[in-house]
Design a protein around this motif. Structure first.
Motif, PDB file in Angstrom:
ATOM      1  N   GLY A 229       0.784  -1.222   0.000  1.00 53.36           N
ATOM      2  CA  GLY A 229       0.000   0.000   0.000  1.00 53.36           C
ATOM      3  C   GLY A 229       0.812   1.266   0.000  1.00 53.36           C
ATOM      4  O   GLY A 229       0.351   2.306  -0.484  1.00 53.36           O
ATOM      5  N   THR A 230       2.050   1.207   0.531  1.00 49.26           N
ATOM      6  CA  THR A 230       2.851   2.420   0.681  1.00 49.26           C
ATOM      7  C   THR A 230       4.105   2.408  -0.169  1.00 49.26           C
ATOM      8  O   THR A 230       4.475   3.432  -0.746  1.00 49.26           O
ATOM      9  CB  THR A 230       3.254   2.605   2.163  1.00 49.26           C
ATOM     10  OG1 THR A 230       2.075   2.593   2.966  1.00 49.26           O
ATOM     11  CG2 THR A 230       3.989   3.911   2.357  1.00 49.26           C
ATOM     12  N   THR A 231       4.761   1.270  -0.254  1.00 49.76           N
ATOM     13  CA  THR A 231       6.037   1.203  -0.953  1.00 49.76           C
ATOM     14  C   THR A 231       6.113  -0.031  -1.844  1.00 49.76           C
ATOM     15  O   THR A 231       5.298  -0.948  -1.744  1.00 49.76           O
ATOM     16  CB  THR A 231       7.215   1.150   0.050  1.00 49.76           C
ATOM     17  OG1 THR A 231       7.058  -0.014   0.875  1.00 49.76           O
ATOM     18  CG2 THR A 231       7.268   2.395   0.910  1.00 49.76           C
ATOM     19  N   ALA A 232       7.133  -0.009  -2.693  1.00 52.53           N
ATOM     20  CA  ALA A 232       7.488  -1.190  -3.488  1.00 52.53           C
ATOM     21  C   ALA A 232       8.936  -1.529  -3.182  1.00 52.53           C
ATOM     22  O   ALA A 232       9.776  -0.627  -3.046  1.00 52.53           O
ATOM     23  CB  ALA A 232       7.296  -0.923  -4.976  1.00 52.53           C
ATOM     24  N   LYS A 233       9.230  -2.810  -3.048  1.00 55.10           N
ATOM     25  CA  LYS A 233      10.581  -3.267  -2.743  1.00 55.10           C
ATOM     26  C   LYS A 233      11.032  -4.256  -3.802  1.00 55.10           C
ATOM     27  O   LYS A 233      10.269  -5.142  -4.186  1.00 55.10           O
ATOM     28  CB  LYS A 233      10.638  -3.952  -1.373  1.00 55.10           C
ATOM     29  CG  LYS A 233      10.610  -3.016  -0.176  1.00 55.10           C
ATOM     30  CD  LYS A 233       9.246  -2.522   0.183  1.00 55.10           C
ATOM     31  CE  LYS A 233       8.331  -3.604   0.684  1.00 55.10           C
ATOM     32  NZ  LYS A 233       6.997  -3.054   1.096  1.00 55.10           N
ATOM     33  N   VAL A 234      12.267  -4.075  -4.270  1.00 55.02           N
ATOM     34  CA  VAL A 234      12.857  -5.045  -5.189  1.00 55.02           C
ATOM     35  C   VAL A 234      14.122  -5.595  -4.555  1.00 55.02           C
ATOM     36  O   VAL A 234      14.876  -4.877  -3.894  1.00 55.02           O
ATOM     37  CB  VAL A 234      13.159  -4.435  -6.576  1.00 55.02           C
ATOM     38  CG1 VAL A 234      11.882  -4.059  -7.282  1.00 55.02           C
ATOM     39  CG2 VAL A 234      14.079  -3.232  -6.459  1.00 55.02           C
ATOM     40  N   CYS A 235      14.335  -6.890  -4.738  1.00 50.56           N
ATOM     41  CA  CYS A 235      15.480  -7.565  -4.133  1.00 50.56           C
ATOM     42  C   CYS A 235      15.984  -8.625  -5.097  1.00 50.56           C
ATOM     43  O   CYS A 235      15.194  -9.388  -5.672  1.00 50.56           O
ATOM     44  CB  CYS A 235      15.065  -8.206  -2.804  1.00 50.56           C
ATOM     45  SG  CYS A 235      16.336  -9.207  -2.017  1.00 50.56           S
TER      46      CYS A 235
END
Length: 658
Positions: free
Chosen positions: A249-255
């Motif tokens: 809902g607030t952020t996107a994370k890539v790993c």
């Protein structure tokens, strides 16, 4: 949290007394730092060095910003004190610790109502004796004072980062201690007799006792759960190169996940003054899962800047008041509103029908806050927001891959989080990824990751030596001592289960700033290991930078030991497709704006639970379930495999970056 867990257990027909393991991830430490509501904390530093928290490394994250805003220290200057003592870089005493000067500070600390103290003396990583003596003196005089030693929380070279980490730990320690104490009491009242574990930022589980002592290791623990989940799924699918894409809902994370394990880092920043500018936050030097986080979630707010450019994030509408379409008081357009306007979401079936979305309100918000300022209608405004947020995520993934020396075209994307399946195919188009996997229960990825995390603890210590003068005896003694300490911390939580120990050295060319982690054998080191260490370093250096520096001397700065148990068992429920019975009636097709073709199309809509094993579904199309929707763009076709995962495969010659 306990009340919510009770309700969940009640629906399952069990109680806390029936639970064997309780895994808890919390943002309490992170929020305390961001909101500046931690303990009243003081810093004791070597005399003349109390201002290191403000001086930092003297670098500027934006060279040309005349009004640059530097990160504000957690400890104000009036609560930072110098102590008469001094060690040299080898840990030898240059000036003995004057306990009388320390005792003289006690009335000042009492008058200032200090709850917690961070002790960070110069070169304490090489010799902790002065910090330990100072801590004993303070604890005798003020028994209820929380004390953090930099030589325990971060026994590494780099004075600013070590002091900042100790300050952060001290700042959140009383708050976390009270929180965990109340949690244990509440669980005892509910007759919970199992084991309670906390999730750390490195993706492992730790005991309550360790969490109370080093709460700074819980900062950034939430996103780590997603990386664990993607790693577990990568192994199940035998995918050695994976890009984890977690969008909530607030952020996107890539790993980046390589050989079934997420890349690990040694430092991250919190409370950045410029959210996506490295160097603009407070450095925390602990083991952490290496990932990139950007303000691109379903609640990210869209707008128009002074140049009439459409912008998205980092400000978020959060759950309250939420997107304009939620009808809870929010009136500014968000990414979720854009998805709704573009037809990607069904206003009557969102969240299984538990939330009614107002498409007219979303259109009105886009017309008022974006379209009227940028000269576009609501449809074009929503498409601009969709494209920008996907491009922002693609750009973050590209930059992260370049930093890690990887080519994303060779990777498979695993998309999870409530919003990721809606955007994954478009992001994949932009970065050239040809295979996207959407797992069952994608919106619960991070929570499922918590349930598969191993109990673990990692120690890192600084002892400098060159490979030309490789002291195998000193290195072996250091590693064995670290292994003993790590085992002492982990063993009680394992309750007799077997453990695995791994060792590593952090190597760099002499004079460089950063190091590369190189694995070490689990045995006493030998003279010939220096040559093997160089060979492995050069192999890793070539992978990241495509070249080596012939003949350049190498040095080891830090040493690492990690002790972990086996991964927690994952139940079959984690791999079971989401329920679709609560979706209600759905239309067999929907009018959707297709981003690749840039036109409105009538596309088929399928329930996830109705898809047959091996069935192909060519894009554009939508696959709906209770917690999320998967958008198959025109470049992909989808198939459901035996694991229950939806796999999007690029159509021949159509998946080109755009």
């Amino acid at each position: 949290m306990i009340a919510g867990s009770k309700e969940l257990l009640r629906t399952a027909g069990v109680a806390f007394r029936d639970v064997d393991v309780f895994v808890h991830g919390t943002t309490l430490a992170t929020n305390a730092i961001l909101e500046r509501r931690g303990a009243r904390t003081a810093l004791l530093a070597t005399e003349g060095f109390r201002d290191v928290l403000e001086i930092g490394t003297e670098s500027r994250f934006d060279q040309y910003d005349l009004n640059i805003e530097l990160p504000k220290p957690l400890i104000p200057r009036e609560l930072r004190f110098g102590v008469h003592e001094r060690l040299d870089a080898s840990g030898a005493v240059l000036r003995p610790l004057e306990l009388s000067s320390l005792a003289a500070l006690v009335p000042t600390l009492r008058d200032a109502k200090v709850e917690s103290v961070a002790i960070a003396f110069l070169h304490a990583y090489a010799n902790p004796a002065h910090e330990q003596a100072a801590a004993n003196c303070l604890r005798d005089a003020m028994p209820h004072l929380a004390v953090t030693l930099s030589s325990e929380v971060c026994p590494e070279i780099r004075e600013y980062e070590r002091t900042s980490t100790a300050a952060a730990n001290a700042y959140v320690q009383p708050l976390m201690d009270r929180y965990l104490g109340k949690m244990l009491a509440s669980l005892a009242e509910e007759q919970f007799r199992g084991s309670l574990y906390l999730v750390t930022s490195s993706g492992g589980l730790t005991s309550v006792e360790t969490a109370r002592r080093f709460p700074v290791r819980l900062v950034e623990s939430g996103p780590a759960g997603g990386a664990i989940f993607a790693s577990t799924l990568a192994r199940a699918l035998n995918e050695a190169k994976v890009l984890s894409f977690d969008m909530g809902g607030t952020t996107a994370k890539v790993c980046i996940i390589r050989d079934f394990a997420p890349l690990k880092g040694r430092m991250f920043e919190v409370d950045r003054t410029k959210r996506f500018k490295r160097g603009s936050g407070l450095p925390i030097r602990i083991p952490v899962t290496e990932m990139v986080e950007i303000g691109a979630g379903g609640g990210s707010i869209a707008g128009v800047d002074s140049m009439r450019n459409v912008t998205v994030g980092p400000e978020s509408a959060s759950s309250e008041p939420g997107p304009a379409s939620f009808g809870r008081g929010g009136n500014r357009p968000t990414v979720t509103d854009a998805d709704l306007v573009l037809g990607l979401l069904d206003p009557e079936a969102f969240a299984g029908g538990s939330v009614d979305l107002d498409r007219a309100a979303a259109i009105s918000a886009f017309e008022k806050h974006v379209g009227s300022k940028a000269g576009m209608d609501a449809d074009a405004s929503a498409f601009a927001v969709y494209e920008i947020v996907c491009e922002n995520m693609a750009s973050a993934a590209r930059a992260h891959a370049v930093e890690m020396g990887e080519s994303l075209a060779e990777f498979t994307m695993i998309a999870f989080g409530g919003a990721a399946p809606l955007h994954a195919a478009r992001v994949a188009e932009k970065i050239g990824i040809k295979r996207v996997v959407v797992p069952p229960n994608a919106s619960l990825g991070s929570a499922v990751g918590f349930l598969t995390a191993p109990i673990s603890y990692e120690l890192v210590r600084s002892t400098w030596m060159t490979l030309a003068d490789f002291d195998v005896g000193a290195a072996t003694r250091l590693l064995e001592d670290m292994g003993t300490e790590a085992n002492r911390i982990v063993r009680p939580a394992l309750r007799g289960a077997a453990s695995v120990e791994t060792r590593a050295a952090f190597v760099r060319y002499a004079g460089q700033t950063n190091e590369i982690e190189i694995p070490l054998p689990l045995r006493p080191l030998e003279a010939q290991d220096a040559g093997e260490l160089r060979a492995r370093f050069e192999e890793a250096y070539v992978r990241q930078f495509s070249r080596v520096i012939p003949g350049a001397p190498l040095e080891v700065l830090n040493w690492s030991v990690r002790v972990s148990g086996q991964n927690m068992e994952q139940t079959d429920d984690a791999a079971r497709p989401s329920a679709t019975a609560d979706l209600g009636e759905i239309s067999p097709e929907r009018r959707v704006f297709e981003p690749q073709r840039r036109e409105w199309l009538r596309v088929p809509v399928r329930r996830r639970g109705d898809l047959v094993l091996g069935e192909d579904l060519a894009g554009p199309a939508l696959i709906v379930e209770k917690d999320t929707t998967t958008f198959i763009t025109a470049s992909f076709e989808a198939v459901v495999g035996s694991t229950g995962c939806i796999t999007l495969n690029a159509k021949l010659a159509e998946n080109t970056p755009s």
